[in-house]
Scaffold this motif. Structure first.
Motif, short mmCIF file in Angstrom:
data_model
loop_
_atom_site.label_atom_id
_atom_site.label_comp_id
_atom_site.label_asym_id
_atom_site.label_seq_id
_atom_site.Cartn_x
_atom_site.Cartn_y
_atom_site.Cartn_z
N ARG A 6 0.67 -1.13 -0.05
CA ARG A 6 0.01 0.06 -0.02
C ARG A 6 0.82 1.19 0.18
N LEU A 7 2.00 1.19 0.84
CA LEU A 7 2.95 2.32 0.87
C LEU A 7 3.78 2.36 -0.34
N LEU A 8 3.85 1.37 -1.14
CA LEU A 8 4.62 1.39 -2.46
C LEU A 8 3.75 2.11 -3.36
N LEU A 9 2.52 1.64 -3.42
CA LEU A 9 1.54 2.27 -4.42
C LEU A 9 1.44 3.83 -4.12
N ALA A 10 1.50 4.03 -2.91
CA ALA A 10 1.08 5.64 -2.61
C ALA A 10 2.58 6.34 -3.02
N ASP A 11 3.56 5.78 -2.71
CA ASP A 11 4.96 6.46 -3.28
C ASP A 11 4.90 6.51 -4.67
N HIS A 12 4.51 5.60 -5.48
CA HIS A 12 4.58 5.69 -6.80
C HIS A 12 3.37 6.87 -7.33
N ALA A 13 2.25 6.75 -6.71
CA ALA A 13 1.21 7.99 -7.05
C ALA A 13 1.58 9.10 -6.68
N ALA A 14 2.52 9.15 -5.91
CA ALA A 14 2.93 10.78 -5.42
C ALA A 14 3.89 11.05 -6.19
N ASN A 15 4.48 10.50 -7.18
CA ASN A 15 5.51 10.90 -8.16
C ASN A 15 4.87 11.64 -9.30
N GLY B 278 3.51 3.82 -16.46
CA GLY B 278 3.91 3.63 -15.33
C GLY B 278 2.90 3.45 -14.31
N TRP B 279 1.77 4.34 -14.07
CA TRP B 279 0.78 4.06 -13.34
C TRP B 279 0.08 2.72 -13.38
N MET B 280 -0.28 2.52 -14.65
CA MET B 280 -0.82 1.12 -14.86
C MET B 280 -0.05 -0.11 -14.48
N SER B 281 1.21 0.18 -14.82
CA SER B 281 2.16 -1.11 -14.54
C SER B 281 2.34 -1.17 -13.19
N TRP C 112 11.29 1.21 -10.46
CA TRP C 112 10.27 1.83 -11.21
C TRP C 112 10.43 3.34 -11.31
N GLY C 113 10.71 3.81 -9.93
CA GLY C 113 10.87 5.25 -9.86
C GLY C 113 11.06 5.72 -8.27
N PRO C 114 11.14 7.03 -8.01
CA PRO C 114 11.37 7.19 -6.46
C PRO C 114 10.10 6.68 -5.54
N ALA C 115 10.87 5.83 -4.63
CA ALA C 115 9.85 5.14 -3.68
C ALA C 115 10.34 5.10 -2.23
N VAL D 112 12.15 3.98 -17.92
CA VAL D 112 11.72 4.68 -18.99
C VAL D 112 10.34 4.21 -19.30
N MET D 113 10.09 3.05 -18.93
CA MET D 113 8.65 2.46 -19.04
C MET D 113 7.73 3.23 -17.86
N TYR D 114 8.25 3.91 -16.90
CA TYR D 114 7.32 4.46 -15.99
C TYR D 114 7.49 6.00 -15.58
N THR D 115 8.38 6.51 -16.29
CA THR D 115 8.45 7.93 -16.28
C THR D 115 8.17 8.73 -17.34
#
Length: 399
Positions: free
Chosen positions: A55-64, A71-74, A199-202, A283-286
């Motif tokens: 849940r925290l991982l999802l929130a971290d990427h949602a905040a990017n 990236g959001w779908m993946s 995937w990106g900053p988490a 590249v796929m997430y950002t």
């Protein structure tokens, strides 16, 4: 340099409307959790606690702010896979109780940073007669063994799924080809790993997982292996994931008779490779042009050096015969000699099958080496040497 392909740009455009759900990642997580449990035995409170870090991982990427539509779908798909794994295994245990008694005897974990010879070592041990590792298609379609015809359809579906990954990010496909029928890394079954930071900053998730006790995660790995091979248990399971390196005591609590094969190489190559892998993933997430290469460098250096330091401390607590060392330079110079030595330490006989597997694995015909440098990620040899100051590569065993 990895770049966005036309297909990636099109996908990001088409998926932009779905980005609106980022405003409430908790609701997205709860929706995925309800989806994977539908029609299955409900997860227990203990199971829910074990996966709640996601849940925290999802929130971290949602905040990017630089997260792309794909990236959001993946991110959601990756988390859905982990939650579904948990639901599938618990449902299989409820409908076929005997699966809990499936043997998982003396598994071998191949551990070591990227580009240290882990893949070659993993494949040789996993493909020894009687051994096996979990296949990509099995981990992404977790469930009890299937009849041959149905299995073939699932394998083909998996091939098509990951062929798309190669079209979206050719650099990633070159770095780490995803082959449906090949052995893959155990984090695809488990819930947690620092690898998700590629995937990106988490930052919050990374801080959480750094201090987490993942014993239960590895106990779940055992449960998943029992489901995959119900009634068809191998003599030995063989697993691999770089971040397993600093989880040795947790693995031993879940698999008391586990053995470890630790591959060693000068850290600069491993760190540069890890950074390159993170860039190819991002590249796929950002969004195009938004990848922070210096951040990748600092983050991967901290994860790698901190993990190895922890692993060295933890190793002192293990029985002397629990770990078999492999020196990368030796492996490259005399692969058969080194691997025969590993097999001997693991009480495995070297067979013609193993010789053929090695010949195929070391055939570099048509292979184009991947190029990467520390400097691209704001690092240099001095920084890496300082970070890994306490790490000593074992002496060569070759005469």
């Amino acid at each position: 340099m990895p770049q966005a392909t036309p297909l990636l740009r099109l996908l990001n455009l088409l998926l932009t409307p779905g980005m609106r759900t980022r405003t409430d990642p908790d609701a997205v997580f709860d929706g995925i959790l309800a989806e994977v449990q539908r029609g299955r035995v409900p997860l227990t409170d203990a199971d829910l606690a074990a996966v709640d870090g996601l849940r925290l991982l999802l929130a971290d990427h949602a905040a990017n702010p630089d997260l792309s539509g794909l990236g959001w779908m993946s991110t959601q798909d990756q988390i859905r896979d982990r939650l579904r794994n948990r639901a599938v295994v618990r449902d299989a245990q409820a409908t076929r109780p005997g699966v809990r008694e499936e043997p998982v005897t003396a598994p071998v974990f191949v551990v070591g940073l990227p580009r240290t010879g882990t893949t070659l070592t993993y494949h040789l041990i996993a493909r020894h007669p009687g051994n096996r590792g979990p296949k990509l298609w099995e981990m992404t379609n977790l469930g009890l063994p299937l009849p041959a015809a149905e299995r073939a359809k699932v394998i083909e579906k998996t091939r098509k799924r990951f062929a798309t990954v190669g079209k979206v990010s050719p650099a990633w496909a070159h770095l780490h080809p995803l082959v449906a029928e090949s052995e893959e890394e155990d984090f695809m079954l488990r819930a947690h790993t620092e690898m998700f930071a590629t995937w990106g900053p988490a930052p919050r998730y990374l801080e959480w997982v750094k201090g987490a006790d993942l014993t239960e995660d590895y106990r779940f790995l055992r449960d998943a292996l029992q489901v995959i091979a119900a009634g068809e248990a191998p003599d030995r399971w063989v697993l691999k994931h770089p971040m397993d390196l600093w989880r040795l005591p947790e693995i031993l609590r879940a698999f008391p008779d586990a053995r470890f094969v630790w591959t060693h190489r000068a850290p600069s190559a491993a760190v540069a490779s890890g950074c390159s892998m993170a860039e190819a993933t991002q590249v796929m997430y950002t969004k195009p042009g938004r990848i922070d290469l210096d951040r990748i460098g600092q983050e991967w250096l901290e994860i790698s050096a901190g993990g190895v330091e922890r692993a060295m401390t933890l190793r002192e607590q293990l029985p002397a015969d629990a770990v078999v060392d492999v020196v990368y330079d030796d492996l490259v110079a005399e692969p058969e000699t080194v691997l025969r030595g590993v097999f001997d330490r693991l009480d495995l006989d070297w067979t013609p099958v193993d010789a053929a597997t090695l010949a195929a694995a070391t055939d570099r015909t048509g292979h184009t080496p991947h190029r990467y440098t520390l400097e691209r990620y704001g690092l240099d040899e001095t920084q890496v040497a300082k970070a890994f100051a306490g790490y000593e590569i074992p002496a060569s065993t070759l005469s």
